[in-house]
Design a protein around this motif. Structure first.
Motif, short mmCIF file in Angstrom:
data_model
loop_
_atom_site.label_atom_id
_atom_site.label_comp_id
_atom_site.label_asym_id
_atom_site.label_seq_id
_atom_site.Cartn_x
_atom_site.Cartn_y
_atom_site.Cartn_z
N VAL A 218 -8.17 -0.16 -4.17
CA VAL A 218 -6.94 0.25 -3.83
C VAL A 218 -6.08 0.78 -4.84
CG1 VAL A 218 -5.14 0.00 -2.40
CG2 VAL A 218 -7.10 -1.10 -1.72
N ASN A 219 -5.30 2.06 -4.56
CA ASN A 219 -4.29 2.56 -5.51
C ASN A 219 -2.93 2.05 -5.21
OD1 ASN A 219 -6.01 4.70 -7.04
ND2 ASN A 219 -6.21 5.58 -5.19
N LEU A 220 -2.04 1.59 -6.08
CA LEU A 220 -0.96 1.25 -6.08
C LEU A 220 0.17 1.93 -6.88
CD1 LEU A 220 -1.38 -2.78 -7.13
CD2 LEU A 220 -1.68 -1.52 -4.55
N VAL A 221 1.20 2.23 -6.20
CA VAL A 221 2.38 3.10 -6.90
C VAL A 221 3.31 2.45 -6.95
CG1 VAL A 221 3.67 5.25 -6.96
CG2 VAL A 221 1.34 5.33 -5.84
N GLN A 222 3.90 2.01 -8.32
CA GLN A 222 4.89 1.14 -8.12
C GLN A 222 5.97 1.40 -9.20
OE1 GLN A 222 3.68 -3.03 -9.16
NE2 GLN A 222 1.69 -2.22 -9.96
N SER A 223 7.30 1.03 -9.10
CA SER A 223 8.17 0.96 -10.04
C SER A 223 8.58 -0.59 -10.22
CB SER A 223 9.46 1.61 -9.39
OG SER A 223 10.12 0.69 -8.29
N ASN A 224 9.69 -0.81 -10.98
CA ASN A 224 10.11 -2.27 -11.16
C ASN A 224 10.62 -3.02 -10.06
OD1 ASN A 224 9.35 -2.24 -13.87
ND2 ASN A 224 11.51 -1.86 -14.45
N PHE A 225 10.92 -2.09 -8.87
CA PHE A 225 11.60 -2.92 -7.90
C PHE A 225 10.85 -2.41 -6.42
CE2 PHE A 225 14.49 -0.38 -10.61
CZ PHE A 225 15.19 -1.60 -11.21
N HIS A 226 9.75 -1.77 -6.54
CA HIS A 226 8.98 -1.48 -5.23
C HIS A 226 7.54 -1.22 -5.62
CE1 HIS A 226 8.75 2.53 -6.03
NE2 HIS A 226 8.11 2.82 -4.88
N ILE A 227 6.83 -1.38 -4.53
CA ILE A 227 5.30 -1.01 -4.50
C ILE A 227 4.97 -0.47 -3.26
CG2 ILE A 227 4.70 -3.38 -3.74
CD1 ILE A 227 2.29 -3.54 -5.88
N GLU A 228 3.90 0.70 -3.15
CA GLU A 228 3.60 1.19 -2.46
C GLU A 228 2.05 1.20 -2.27
OE1 GLU A 228 5.10 5.42 -2.36
OE2 GLU A 228 3.41 5.99 -1.05
#
Ligand SMILES: Nc1ncnc2c1ncn2[C@@H]1O[C@H](COP(=O)(O)OP(=O)(O)OP(=O)(O)O)[C@@H](O)[C@H]1O
Length: 356
Positions: A84-94
């Motif tokens: 599964v692909n995850l898109v994330q920053s330090n504060f969130h994950i999609e």
């Protein structure tokens, strides 16, 4: 170089062009210190994603725009690997759990548990919680929804869930009742026109309002589609005057062809030909529900009033069966046969009645 839809996408709640009431509400929530789980729902291209990213920015500041993309492998109970692909920053994950097909429960359960148990590492973070965005929430399986519901109760202290969906009808009640519902309706014609005027200005030209109208006619309330078409047309004929030819996507033309085939002949041989075409569409990753809908709408456009409802009725039934079952092609094909039979009977009955 990015596309206009991305380049000119509003980044802050204050910059959004329409549904001002929603923006005010989202700003208040972000400031309240008591941010709830949320469910954004509305038709495709209405601006859900745009509002979600603006809300994140309001919550955490521009740091949320620093994204990285990872691939994660999850192990199913039968020891199969799903990616599964995850898109994330330090504060969130999609995440888009539907990428895992029928193993979406594993993804939801493992990932959410992991996030919930890690504390916010960034000490300067404005919020103590991390946000998890779940795309295409309306295609989550029942099992995945049950798992989601349990995590929502258990890990509220350092995690918030934002669900994004087209409609709320396939979500179980306990999930809906734990979220604040945000309906993002499709923009009106005037709202679309003003966004397109704005995009054109930013891109350095004036959009003739008639050209804007033509694009809106074709977009079905989908602002993303409208802006994409605007950019494509501008490339083709830079002054945007005269008759505009808005090309239909290939798969849509292909679906229309299938509909025409169903109407022009009803026979076992034709069913086989249609099957070929359906396989072709599926192998190009056109979602089976979209195929069914597009073909059905075209068929209904072209048949007698008397059988329109019957055809749509069966499309709805086979859509449900398709969602439950695993082999999509069976249900698509069964529907095609059903339509052929309805169509044939209709003419047969007419012929018979002429003998009365
Ligand atoms: N308030 C707004 N003002 C100006 N442009 C907007 C606004 N909302 C959305 N847009 C534009 O419309 C495009 C489509 O919006 P978005 O991707 O948020 O839709 P969506 O509802 O998430 O669609 P989907 O369900 O298909 O993912 C965006 O790329 C953005 O450029």
């Amino acid at each position: 170089m990015s596309l206009w839809v991305d380049q000119y996408r509003p980044r802050a709640l204050d910059d959004l062009h329409y549904h001002q009431g929603l923006s005010t509400c989202l700003k208040a929530l972000a400031a309240s210190g008591d941010f709830p789980h949320m469910l954004f729902y509305g038709p495709s291209g209405a601006g859900k994603k745009t509002r979600i990213t603006c809300t994140l920015r309001q919550l955490f500041g521009p740091g949320v725009e620093k994204l990285k993309i990872d691939q994660r492998v999850f192990l199913t109970p039968s020891r199969r690997k799903v990616e599964v692909n995850l898109v994330q920053s330090n504060f969130h994950i999609e995440i888009t759990p539907s990428e895992a097909g029928s193993y979406d429960r594993v993804v939801i359960q493992e990932l959410l548990k992991e996030i919930a148990q890690t504390q916010q590492v960034d000490l300067n973070a404005k919020q103590r919680f991390k946000v998890v965005i779940i795309n295409e929430a309306d295609s989550l399986s029942r099992d995945a929804q049950a798992a989601l519901r349990r995590t929502m109760e258990k890990y509220m202290s350092n995690m918030r869930i934002i669900l994004c969906a087209n409609s709320t009808s396939r979500l179980i009640a306990p999930i809906k009742s734990r979220c604040l519902l945000m309906r993002v309706a499709a923009p009106s014609r005037e709202e679309m026109q003003s966004v397109m005027q704005y995009v054109s200005k930013r891109a350095g030209f004036d959009l003739p309002p008639e050209a804007g109208d033509k694009i809106i006619d074709d977009s079905g309330g989908n602002l993303r589609k409208a802006i994409l078409v605007l950019e494509a047309l501008k490339m083709q004929s830079p002054d945007l005057s005269g008759p505009l030819a808005i090309a239909k996507p290939d798969w849509e033309t292909y679906c229309h062809k299938v509909a025409d085939m169903i109407i022009s002949e009803q026979s076992p041989a034709r069913v086989m030909e249609v099957r070929q075409k359906l396989y072709e569409l599926l192998s190009h990753c056109i979602p089976p529900t979209v195929i069914l809908k597009t073909i059905a709408e075209r068929v209904v456009d072209r048949v007698d009033e008397a059988i329109k409802t019957d055809i749509m009725h069966w499309a709805a039934i086979y859509e449900v069966r398709m969602r439950i079952g695993s082999k999509k092609i069976y249900h698509l094909e069964a529907w095609v046969v059903k339509v052929m039979s309805i169509y044939k009977h209709f003419f047969y009955d007419m012929d018979m009645s002429s003998f009365d």
